[in-house]
Design a protein around this motif. Structure first.
Motif, PDB file in Angstrom:
ATOM      1  N   GLU A   1      51.076  15.792  55.252  1.00  0.00           N
ATOM      2  CA  GLU A   1      49.824  15.302  55.819  1.00  0.00           C
ATOM      3  C   GLU A   1      49.000  14.531  54.779  1.00  0.00           C
ATOM      4  OE1 GLU A   1      47.397  18.393  57.409  1.00  0.00           O
ATOM      5  OE2 GLU A   1      46.236  17.002  58.648  1.00  0.00           O
TER       6      GLU A   1
ATOM      7  N   ARG B   1      48.042  10.347  54.848  1.00  0.00           N
ATOM      8  CA  ARG B   1      46.672   9.804  54.789  1.00  0.00           C
ATOM      9  C   ARG B   1      46.474   8.899  53.581  1.00  0.00           C
ATOM     10  NH1 ARG B   1      42.441  14.250  57.084  1.00  0.00           N
ATOM     11  NH2 ARG B   1      43.615  14.705  58.952  1.00  0.00           N
TER      12      ARG B   1
ATOM     13  N   ARG C   1      54.344  21.273  54.445  1.00  0.00           N
ATOM     14  CA  ARG C   1      53.632  20.693  55.589  1.00  0.00           C
ATOM     15  C   ARG C   1      52.338  20.015  55.160  1.00  0.00           C
ATOM     16  NH1 ARG C   1      53.055  24.988  60.377  1.00  0.00           N
ATOM     17  NH2 ARG C   1      53.909  26.488  58.910  1.00  0.00           N
ATOM     18  N   ALA C   2      51.607  20.692  54.240  1.00  0.00           N
ATOM     19  CA  ALA C   2      50.336  20.135  53.776  1.00  0.00           C
ATOM     20  C   ALA C   2      50.575  18.831  53.019  1.00  0.00           C
ATOM     21  CB  ALA C   2      49.613  21.149  52.887  1.00  0.00           C
TER      22      ALA C   2
ATOM     23  N   ARG D   1      46.566  20.639  61.610  1.00  0.00           N
ATOM     24  CA  ARG D   1      47.874  21.050  61.108  1.00  0.00           C
ATOM     25  C   ARG D   1      47.749  22.115  60.006  1.00  0.00           C
ATOM     26  NH1 ARG D   1      51.472  15.927  59.556  1.00  0.00           N
ATOM     27  NH2 ARG D   1      49.613  14.679  59.969  1.00  0.00           N
ATOM     28  N   ALA D   2      46.777  21.886  59.112  1.00  0.00           N
ATOM     29  CA  ALA D   2      46.591  22.822  58.004  1.00  0.00           C
ATOM     30  C   ALA D   2      46.152  24.189  58.543  1.00  0.00           C
ATOM     31  CB  ALA D   2      45.560  22.279  57.024  1.00  0.00           C
TER      32      ALA D   2
ATOM     33  N   GLU E   1      37.398  19.265  59.248  1.00  0.00           N
ATOM     34  CA  GLU E   1      37.822  18.614  60.474  1.00  0.00           C
ATOM     35  C   GLU E   1      37.853  19.615  61.623  1.00  0.00           C
ATOM     36  OE1 GLU E   1      41.069  15.972  59.080  1.00  0.00           O
ATOM     37  OE2 GLU E   1      41.765  16.346  61.133  1.00  0.00           O
TER      38      GLU E   1
ATOM     39  N   SER F   1      42.411  20.515  58.490  1.00  0.00           N
ATOM     40  CA  SER F   1      42.903  19.689  59.590  1.00  0.00           C
ATOM     41  C   SER F   1      43.601  20.617  60.582  1.00  0.00           C
ATOM     42  CB  SER F   1      43.892  18.661  59.057  1.00  0.00           C
ATOM     43  OG  SER F   1      45.043  19.326  58.588  1.00  0.00           O
TER      44      SER F   1
END
Lengths: 456, 456
Positions: free
Chosen positions: A315, A319, A311-312, B311-312, B245, B309
């Motif tokens: 992301e 970016r 998942r990380a 999500r993280a 964030e 973030s």
């Protein structure tokens, strides 16, 4: 590693006393050689020309300056006795690891005894729960990572060569992973060191491997990067990192040096925790394509790698791609499988050899400059122009995530005019950066190699 | 900060020469005081008892040992001239920041001149693109972070008190964020230092703020944690971090100390990049509930914080909750809004004062031990039992993510029997940990305070 005591100055001034003959420079007296043999055993001492030659240079352009003898100690007690012996006789000591340095650190500029530590090559203790390992000086970074393969841990610092880990300590080595995991400065927890007189020092205390400590002076930090001038490192306790759950690498070509370096700066400023971000100019890319059978565009290029959970990763990549596109970069060319990634990074690590292959028979001279990230685009573009103007053959490659880059210049060592031009280019690079209040090369400031260079 | 030159030994042995009177210890000669005034101006020198008393102790139990004079220099030139003056007369120098230390580092054990650096309190240069800032010694960590509020950057190292940043450099300070962002050892890029004779040193070179450098000895690292013994720090270039964030904090109660500490170890081993993970035992929780109006369970507790973030964060929290549940922890009690989070961490930072409030009129004595993570559960449980057995009032609180914890012992300074018991407990703690090859307290090893303690 550079000469022990060279920085101490005085020792080098009184070299050939006692056991030592007054013969030709570099030759040690018979009695002294016998004393070395008494410490490590006859088979582990050599005064043969071939051995001395082999230990008088590294992989750089700096001319061979052989030591008077080479010894291979088998354990720390022998290292201690060797140090005491040399110290008592005022003989310089030069620690030697894999000899893969690029800055002439092992040149025996005042003769003396080269202590080759590669026979001490045990991994002494792995503490997986504390993320630490203790290694002897003969263990290389690749051997350690192979050993760690099934532990879920790894050691990330990766200079190009498969250097010895204690040599990497002595030179404060860095590499492609420094942007995320730091350099050797950030990854050494304790050192066992033999001091010039033979005394043993544990810089953070015997057997310790804490994540943090404020007890006493930071002696560990003092020895990291001391280039062999303060003592012989006979064991290092290193900080390990959890092996990333997932990794993916990519290359990306850019229309200009400026665009590639701007991208780097923007990725860092956006706090994307990129694991690797390496710049190669088009000359370097061309050389890598040929030497390592890559098939990349011949253009200013970034090699990137991302580490983390699936998942990380998603992301981070999202970016980074956004920023890259914004700067006119190509689409990412992915290396997702372990084998592809290895091939890519092997190519990066072999950049030195790829550059050498551009002019067979020539030697390489590498500069090593680190600048504040904010000034990197301007300085790299300027350097590229200066390189062009100099008429020299050279490539640029860098750990740009840390503001650190190298020019690898190819020189015919038999051509004094070309040598002069390389010398002038190196000087100008160092001087203009000093003026702009950025660091100078390690060569000039730390290893005293400016003098070696001058004497060529 | 501790006495400059104390560790150098010899200086302290020849204190009262030249300008100095031979009068009562701690008093400086009139001529010498005049010379101080000539450097910094009369209004910035004091020999008044109140000022000397105020500068002779910090917030710890260690008895007040006042300097002979206090001076407030206004700039680095004055600091340099003060150092040269004291050096020439063999008078000890004690740098002084906020006086919030807990280990007696500012006690003028041999008299001398206390140099209060708080009038030099400018933020000299912010380099947002390079993630660095240059501060004078009077700038505290809270002032800096307020200044940085709109820059998207922050400085994460946070000892309990609002200490001066250069004092934090001198003591290698740490705090709740160290598990993710490191201690002062990891966050100083350059230092401007006045050496004992008055000479100015820039440990990484004038004006430099690189992410990495291998040029020369790591002098920056040598000064970080040198406790004022090597020089007066007059400016520090610090490494800043991108402001996360998103952040979220949580508390979690556990049925036992063992369960709480096991959870910490498992979270670290699972490589969850937790930003803060702090342990408070039930006595500490009770004190914090009262002192800071929290409403937490009176049980062994972890305070956690996650940065990243959105999500993280979700991923980190999911993993941490799984591990917590597995170890029998309560559900997370969330602090998501900035205000709630501030309240929680203010309570943690005020733990010292909360502990003091448990026995009004008593003084606090804090131990400071760091152990390998793998041994933390066993050692914390043992310490808790020893504390119970000692019959002393004490709390346990720790940056357990780094294997670092404190016992805050409450002592009636007028009760010699209790003082003896505290002393015995502290000695035992240090000794048993030394035997188990873990670090000892900073007090014993670094500050030489064992002697101060012995002399009480």
């Amino acid at each position: 590693m550079a000469s022990l005591l060279r920085a101490a100055g005085t020792w080098g001034l009184f070299p050939w006393r006692g056991y030592c003959s007054r013969g030709m420079q570099g030759e040690l007296g018979k009695g002294f050689v016998e004393a070395l043999k008494a410490v490590v055993g006859s088979p582990h001492v050599s005064t043969a020309a071939a051995d001395r030659e082999q230990h008088g240079h590294d992989e750089s352009i700096h001319r061979c300056q052989p030591p008077g003898a080479v010894v291979w100690p088998q354990n720390v007690e022998q290292v201690s006795r060797l140090a005491a012996l040399c110290y008592s006789q005022g003989v310089p000591i030069i620690p030697f690891g894999t000899g893969t340095g690029l800055e002439g650190g092992v040149c025996a500029v005042q003769g003396g005894v080269c202590v080759n530590l590669t026979h001490m090559d045990r991994i002494l203790k792995l503490n997986p729960e504390d993320f630490s390992v203790v290694v002897e000086p003969g263990v290389t970074r690749k051997v350690l990572n192979t050993y760690l393969r099934d532990s879920g841990l790894w050691f990330p610092v990766d200079p190009g060569a498969d250097a010895s880990l204690c040599g990497m300590v002595a030179t404060a080595a860095s590499g492609t992973n420094a942007v995320r995991y730091g350099t050797m400065r950030d990854n050494v927890l304790n050192l066992e060191v033999v001091l010039p007189g033979g005394r043993l020092l544990h810089t953070a205390g015997l057997g310790r491997h804490f994540r943090k400590s404020a007890a006493g002076y930071n002696l560990t930090g003092l020895f990291v990067g001391s280039e062999g001038t303060l003592g012989l490192i006979t064991a290092a306790t290193l900080r390990l990192h959890p092996a990333p759950e997932a990794m993916v690498a990519a290359t990306c070509a850019f229309p200009s040096v400026q665009a590639a370096v701007d991208t780097t700066v923007h990725i860092l400023q956006a706090a994307v925790p990129v694991a690797r971000i390496e710049f190669l100019d088009e000359v370097m890319m061309d050389a890598c394509n040929r030497h390592s059978q890559l098939n990349c565009s011949v253009a200013p290029t970034l090699f990137l790698e991302f580490h983390g959970s699936e998942r990380a990763l998603a992301e981070q990549i999202e970016r980074a791609e956004e920023i890259t596109q914004h700067n006119g970069g190509s689409h990412f060319c992915w290396a997702k499988e372990a084998e592809e990634r290895s091939r890519l990074w092997a190519a990066r690590h072999n950049a030195w050899y790829a550059a050498l292959a551009l002019r067979p028979g020539c030697k390489g001279y590498s500069t090593d400059v680190c600048v504040p990230i904010s000034r990197l685009p301007e300085i790299l573009v300027q350097t590229k122009e200066d390189l062009k103007a100099s008429g020299l053959t050279g490539t640029i490659v860098g750990h740009v995530g840390d503001g650190n880059f190298h020019c690898i210049l190819l020189v015919d060592p038999e051509d004094p005019e070309e040598l002069d031009r390389v010398k002038a280019f190196g000087k100008q690079l160092g001087r203009s950066f000093l003026k702009s209040s950025v660091t100078t090369t390690r060569q000039v400031m730390a290893s005293g190699l400016h003098d070696v260079w001058e004497s060529q």
